[in-house]
Design an enzyme around this catalytic site. Structure first.
Site, mmCIF file in Angstrom:
data_model
loop_
_atom_site.group_PDB
_atom_site.id
_atom_site.type_symbol
_atom_site.label_atom_id
_atom_site.label_comp_id
_atom_site.label_asym_id
_atom_site.label_seq_id
_atom_site.Cartn_x
_atom_site.Cartn_y
_atom_site.Cartn_z
ATOM 1 N N LYS A 43 0.836 -1.213 0.000
ATOM 2 C CA LYS A 43 0.000 0.000 0.000
ATOM 3 C C LYS A 43 0.864 1.253 0.000
ATOM 4 C CE LYS A 43 -1.990 -0.992 3.932
ATOM 5 N NZ LYS A 43 -1.337 -2.257 4.277
ATOM 6 N N ARG B 89 -9.881 1.348 8.936
ATOM 7 C CA ARG B 89 -9.456 -0.021 9.241
ATOM 8 C C ARG B 89 -10.510 -0.840 9.966
ATOM 9 N NH1 ARG B 89 -3.401 0.948 8.934
ATOM 10 N NH2 ARG B 89 -2.795 -1.202 9.152
ATOM 11 N N ARG C 236 11.889 -5.933 5.088
ATOM 12 C CA ARG C 236 11.612 -4.518 4.810
ATOM 13 C C ARG C 236 12.583 -3.642 5.590
ATOM 14 N NH1 ARG C 236 5.757 -2.032 5.527
ATOM 15 N NH2 ARG C 236 5.908 -2.956 7.591
ATOM 16 N N ARG D 231 11.148 -1.692 11.155
ATOM 17 C CA ARG D 231 10.000 -1.271 11.978
ATOM 18 C C ARG D 231 9.823 -2.227 13.140
ATOM 19 N NH1 ARG D 231 4.888 0.212 8.209
ATOM 20 N NH2 ARG D 231 3.803 -1.036 9.746
ATOM 21 N N ARG E 234 -1.240 -8.552 13.148
ATOM 22 C CA ARG E 234 -1.694 -7.506 12.206
ATOM 23 C C ARG E 234 -2.526 -8.131 11.084
ATOM 24 N NH1 ARG E 234 3.974 -5.453 10.833
ATOM 25 N NH2 ARG E 234 3.016 -4.228 9.170
HETATM 26 P P1 AP5 Z 1 4.902 -1.645 1.909
HETATM 27 O O1 AP5 Z 1 4.641 -0.751 0.742
HETATM 28 O O2 AP5 Z 1 5.639 -1.094 3.057
HETATM 29 O O3 AP5 Z 1 3.531 -2.340 2.383
HETATM 30 P P2 AP5 Z 1 2.302 -1.775 3.212
HETATM 31 O O4 AP5 Z 1 1.078 -2.401 2.641
HETATM 32 O O5 AP5 Z 1 2.353 -0.295 3.294
HETATM 33 O O6 AP5 Z 1 2.596 -2.467 4.605
HETATM 34 P P3 AP5 Z 1 2.518 -1.886 6.093
HETATM 35 O O7 AP5 Z 1 3.239 -2.853 6.951
HETATM 36 O O8 AP5 Z 1 2.932 -0.464 6.128
HETATM 37 O O9 AP5 Z 1 0.983 -2.004 6.330
HETATM 38 P P4 AP5 Z 1 0.260 -1.933 7.702
HETATM 39 O O10 AP5 Z 1 -1.133 -1.729 7.296
HETATM 40 O O11 AP5 Z 1 0.533 -3.093 8.566
HETATM 41 O O12 AP5 Z 1 1.008 -0.729 8.440
HETATM 42 P P5 AP5 Z 1 0.607 0.793 8.740
HETATM 43 O O13 AP5 Z 1 1.840 1.575 8.747
HETATM 44 O O14 AP5 Z 1 -0.519 1.224 7.890
HETATM 45 O O15 AP5 Z 1 5.651 -2.956 1.350
HETATM 46 C C1 AP5 Z 1 6.101 -3.970 2.242
HETATM 47 C C2 AP5 Z 1 7.486 -4.492 1.836
HETATM 48 O O16 AP5 Z 1 7.383 -5.215 0.602
HETATM 49 C C3 AP5 Z 1 8.532 -3.400 1.567
HETATM 50 O O17 AP5 Z 1 9.773 -3.876 1.948
HETATM 51 C C4 AP5 Z 1 8.451 -3.164 0.037
HETATM 52 O O18 AP5 Z 1 9.676 -2.683 -0.486
HETATM 53 C C5 AP5 Z 1 8.125 -4.570 -0.442
HETATM 54 N N1 AP5 Z 1 7.243 -4.592 -1.615
HETATM 55 C C6 AP5 Z 1 6.215 -3.748 -1.911
HETATM 56 N N2 AP5 Z 1 5.586 -4.129 -3.050
HETATM 57 C C7 AP5 Z 1 6.236 -5.245 -3.474
HETATM 58 C C8 AP5 Z 1 6.060 -6.140 -4.602
HETATM 59 N N3 AP5 Z 1 5.109 -5.936 -5.496
HETATM 60 N N4 AP5 Z 1 6.902 -7.178 -4.715
HETATM 61 C C9 AP5 Z 1 7.887 -7.392 -3.802
HETATM 62 N N5 AP5 Z 1 8.106 -6.598 -2.724
HETATM 63 C C10 AP5 Z 1 7.289 -5.552 -2.564
HETATM 64 O O19 AP5 Z 1 0.070 0.658 10.233
HETATM 65 C C11 AP5 Z 1 0.928 0.268 11.266
HETATM 66 C C12 AP5 Z 1 0.203 0.285 12.595
HETATM 67 O O20 AP5 Z 1 -0.220 1.629 12.898
HETATM 68 C C13 AP5 Z 1 -1.091 -0.540 12.669
HETATM 69 O O21 AP5 Z 1 -0.820 -1.910 12.951
HETATM 70 C C14 AP5 Z 1 -1.806 0.162 13.810
HETATM 71 O O22 AP5 Z 1 -1.258 -0.212 15.055
HETATM 72 C C15 AP5 Z 1 -1.472 1.637 13.575
HETATM 73 N N6 AP5 Z 1 -2.470 2.273 12.692
HETATM 74 C C16 AP5 Z 1 -2.289 2.688 11.410
HETATM 75 N N7 AP5 Z 1 -3.422 3.163 10.893
HETATM 76 C C17 AP5 Z 1 -4.357 3.052 11.880
HETATM 77 C C18 AP5 Z 1 -5.734 3.344 11.957
HETATM 78 N N8 AP5 Z 1 -6.408 3.820 10.898
HETATM 79 N N9 AP5 Z 1 -6.380 3.116 13.130
HETATM 80 C C19 AP5 Z 1 -5.730 2.613 14.200
HETATM 81 N N10 AP5 Z 1 -4.431 2.271 14.186
HETATM 82 C C20 AP5 Z 1 -3.754 2.497 13.034
HETATM 83 MG MG MG Z 2 2.704 1.077 4.843
#
Ligand code: AP5
Ligand code: MG
Ligand code: ZN
Length: 220
Positions: free
Chosen positions: A16, A89, A130, A162, A173
């Site tokens: 994402k 979410r 990552r 991270r 997650r």
């Molecule tokens: P990446 O682009 O980083 O993936 P992502 O989908 O953004 O993954 P996240 O881990 O950031 O998602 P998340 O939803 O768990 O975390 P968030 O920060 O939103 O890609 C992943 C890896 O793969 C990278 O190394 C990349 O280079 C590689 N890659 C990408 N595409 C690829 C491909 N096609 N092929 C191969 N490799 C690839 O949330 C974190 C935490 O914050 C949550 O758990 C929660 O505690 C809190 N939080 C966030 N939003 C909320 C909310 N709305 N409400 C409450 N708590 C929240």
């Molecule tokens: Mg992300």
């Protein structure tokens, strides 16, 4: 001009953040990533950051209405479009988002959900390797490595892992996404506003698929 709002959905590690960043660069739309907003608060050691860290470390959603107010504040920026990464979410957040949208956007503005579909197995493969930079750039040691080992291509900063990218936390997650996040796709599907993309392809191909879908809808 009508505005475009694209909401990314997909499990942790589906790409994402990677895709939202590429889309923002190409369109000039503003990216709103709630995970990034929380990580900035954690780095600045604010009261909110200290609270959020307790939940993020365990792979749990940060509770309360604080996320919606962060989102609403971010929507005050001037832009022809917005890209959401990580919000909403759960059902409560979808309700909050629709209320915010009703206040800010007009009927002719276009709102689409974009699901990046990836299996749990691939998620685990991706998140273990990552690496991040404080500037926001995301790398993968095998799939998307930096030019210089351990350093950011953009700003030269030290890359780090991270603290929610640990196997146990990743598993939690994933559970939260399947239980709370994924069911929200139904809402957009029923309105004909769901775009589904195969997330198990090369990064550039996924980007191309997204651009083709958006251009087919005359959004780009
Ligand atoms: P990446 O682009 O980083 O993936 P992502 O989908 O953004 O993954 P996240 O881990 O950031 O998602 P998340 O939803 O768990 O975390 P968030 O920060 O939103 O890609 C992943 C890896 O793969 C990278 O190394 C990349 O280079 C590689 N890659 C990408 N595409 C690829 C491909 N096609 N092929 C191969 N490799 C690839 O949330 C974190 C935490 O914050 C949550 O758990 C929660 O505690 C809190 N939080 C966030 N939003 C909320 C909310 N709305 N409400 C409450 N708590 C929240
Ligand atoms: Mg992300
Ligand atoms: Zn950097």
């Amino acid at each position: 001009m009508p505005k475009t709002i694209v909401i990314f959905f997909g499990p942790p590690g589906s790409g994402k953040g990677t895709q939202a960043e590429m889309l923002a660069k190409l369109t000039g739309w503003k990216k709103i990533s709630t995970g990034d907003l929380f990580r900035a608060e954690i780095a600045a050691k604010t009261k909110l950051g200290i609270l959020a860290d307790r939940y993020i470390k365990q792979g749990k959603l940060v509770p309360g209405k604080v996320t919606a107010s962060l989102v609403e504040k971010s929507l005050k920026q001037k832009a022809s479009g917005f890209i959401f990464d990580g919000f909403p979410r759960n059902r409560g957040q979808l309700k909050e988002l629709l209320m915010i949208f009703a206040k800010i956007f007009k009927k002719k503005d276009q709102i689409y959900a974009l699901e990046v579909a990836v299996s749990d197995r691939e998620v685990k493969r991706r998140l273990g390797q990552r690496r991040l930079c404080a500037c926001g750039k995301v790398y993968h040691l095998a799939y998307n490595p930096p030019i210089n080992n351990g350093l950011c291509d953009i700003c030269g900063g030290q890359l780090f892992t991270r603290n929610d990218d640990k196997p146990k936390v990743i598993a939690h997650r994933l559970k939260v996404y399947h239980h709370d996040g994924e069911p929200l796709l139904d809402y957009f599907k029923k309105q004909g506003k769901l775009i589904k993309i195969n997330g198990e392809q090369a990064i550039a191909k996924i980007h191309k698929d997204i651009m083709e879908e958006l251009s087919g809808l005359k959004l780009v």
